[in-house]
Scaffold this active site. Structure first.
Site, PDB file in Angstrom:
ATOM      1  N   GLN A  47     -43.449  -9.712 -42.528  1.00  0.00           N
ATOM      2  CA  GLN A  47     -42.148  -9.044 -42.468  1.00  0.00           C
ATOM      3  C   GLN A  47     -41.521  -9.303 -41.114  1.00  0.00           C
ATOM      4  OE1 GLN A  47     -42.081  -5.016 -44.032  1.00  0.00           O
ATOM      5  NE2 GLN A  47     -40.636  -4.354 -42.470  1.00  0.00           N
ATOM      6  N   ALA A  48     -40.182  -9.400 -41.085  1.00  0.00           N
ATOM      7  CA  ALA A  48     -39.445  -9.527 -39.827  1.00  0.00           C
ATOM      8  C   ALA A  48     -38.423  -8.408 -39.761  1.00  0.00           C
ATOM      9  CB  ALA A  48     -38.756 -10.880 -39.740  1.00  0.00           C
ATOM     10  N   ARG A  59     -37.733   4.811 -29.176  1.00  0.00           N
ATOM     11  CA  ARG A  59     -38.341   4.688 -30.497  1.00  0.00           C
ATOM     12  C   ARG A  59     -39.852   4.523 -30.335  1.00  0.00           C
ATOM     13  NH1 ARG A  59     -34.187   3.552 -34.324  1.00  0.00           N
ATOM     14  NH2 ARG A  59     -32.277   2.696 -33.395  1.00  0.00           N
ATOM     15  N   HIS A  62     -45.307   4.230 -32.492  1.00  0.00           N
ATOM     16  CA  HIS A  62     -45.653   3.990 -33.884  1.00  0.00           C
ATOM     17  C   HIS A  62     -46.918   3.139 -33.998  1.00  0.00           C
ATOM     18  CE1 HIS A  62     -41.047   4.447 -34.615  1.00  0.00           C
ATOM     19  NE2 HIS A  62     -41.645   5.620 -34.502  1.00  0.00           N
ATOM     20  N   LYS A  72     -47.634  -6.893 -34.078  1.00  0.00           N
ATOM     21  CA  LYS A  72     -46.205  -7.140 -33.865  1.00  0.00           C
ATOM     22  C   LYS A  72     -46.006  -8.161 -32.748  1.00  0.00           C
ATOM     23  CE  LYS A  72     -44.894  -2.449 -35.227  1.00  0.00           C
ATOM     24  NZ  LYS A  72     -44.316  -1.164 -34.766  1.00  0.00           N
ATOM     25  N   HIS A 119     -46.871   1.304 -30.398  1.00  0.00           N
ATOM     26  CA  HIS A 119     -45.736   0.569 -29.860  1.00  0.00           C
ATOM     27  C   HIS A 119     -44.499   1.454 -29.822  1.00  0.00           C
ATOM     28  CE1 HIS A 119     -42.157  -2.179 -30.431  1.00  0.00           C
ATOM     29  NE2 HIS A 119     -42.654  -2.565 -29.275  1.00  0.00           N
ATOM     30  N   TYR A 132     -38.598  -8.418 -34.281  1.00  0.00           N
ATOM     31  CA  TYR A 132     -40.056  -8.487 -34.245  1.00  0.00           C
ATOM     32  C   TYR A 132     -40.649  -8.934 -35.573  1.00  0.00           C
ATOM     33  CZ  TYR A 132     -39.159  -3.405 -35.048  1.00  0.00           C
ATOM     34  OH  TYR A 132     -38.667  -2.187 -35.455  1.00  0.00           O
ATOM     35  N   ARG A 168     -38.021  11.854 -37.029  1.00  0.00           N
ATOM     36  CA  ARG A 168     -39.432  11.531 -37.245  1.00  0.00           C
ATOM     37  C   ARG A 168     -40.204  11.590 -35.935  1.00  0.00           C
ATOM     38  NH1 ARG A 168     -41.905   5.503 -38.191  1.00  0.00           N
ATOM     39  NH2 ARG A 168     -44.099   6.119 -38.354  1.00  0.00           N
ATOM     40  N   ASP A 169     -39.662  10.979 -34.879  1.00  0.00           N
ATOM     41  CA  ASP A 169     -40.377  10.944 -33.609  1.00  0.00           C
ATOM     42  C   ASP A 169     -40.412  12.318 -32.947  1.00  0.00           C
ATOM     43  OD1 ASP A 169     -40.883   8.270 -33.991  1.00  0.00           O
ATOM     44  OD2 ASP A 169     -39.211   7.579 -32.764  1.00  0.00           O
TER      45      ASP A 169
END
Length: 202
Positions: A47-48, A59, A62, A72, A119, A132, A168-169
């Site tokens: 995935q990109a 952010r 995670h 990543k 990260h 990423y 979420r964070d």
């Protein structure tokens, strides 16, 4: 392409040779063979992602369950960020520590983050754009977060004002809470898993 191991095992800063003239610039920003030689196994490109953030957006932190985790390969294509790697692997000699690398559209470095590491990043400019590559697709049931402002982590986020976080964070547990709840990856399990990837073909 030059690789610099960070203080946390499993993370590298990558610097590239830029070729410029009055027309513009060219560089190789990813080499399968060179990355594989450095880290000991190929990066499976599953995935990109691309994210755009306003200044002072934070952010992270995670991470994903291991196996399979999610490695990543991160670069900043516009603006600047402080990219942060956190060792969340229980039993690691550097458990609970972090290291930051400035990524921007001038030096154009990248950071490689192995499975099991946390990260996050802080946008230093408006419209800071990260690109990423990921070794696994997004799987909500395997994804987790640790609160980026956890005082025990004491990450020195270089915000000009108050850090802007997602819901979420904001709701993420502290490192101690994540440890008590058994959410964090195990260091030896992460090592065995990444070593096993050396036999996997691209």
């Amino acid at each position: 392409m030059k690789f610099r191991p960070l203080s946390i095992e499993g993370a590298w800063e990558i610097t590239f040779r830029q070729h410029g003239d009055p027309r513009g610039m060219f560089m190789e920003w990813y080499r399968f063979d060179m990355l594989s030689e450095e880290v000991g196994h190929p990066l499976r490109l599953a995935q990109a992602n691309m994210s755009v953030s306003a200044r002072d957006v934070v952010r992270g932190i995670h991470f994903a369950d291991v196996p399979p985790g999610q490695a990543k390969y991160v670069t900043c294509v516009r603006g600047a960020v402080l990219d942060v790697v956190v060792d969340l692997r229980v039993g690691s000699p550097t458990f609970g520590t972090w290291e930051g690398v400035r990524l921007d559209d001038t030096e154009r470095q990248a950071v490689y983050i192995s499975e099991g590491l946390g990260h996050g990043f802080c946008a230093l400019t408006d419209d800071a754009t990260l690109s990423y590559l990921c070794s696994e697709t997004y799987a909500p049931t395997r994804e987790h977060a640790v609160h980026p402002l956890d005082p025990d982590l004491a990450i020195a986020w270089p915000t000009a004002g108050a850090a802007q976080l997602s819901e979420r964070d904001l709701a993420a547990p502290t490192l101690a809470e994540a440890l008590r709840n058994g959410l964090l990856p195990d260091y030896e399990q992460c090592r065995r898993f990444t070593e096993s990837l050396g036999d996997v073909s691209p």
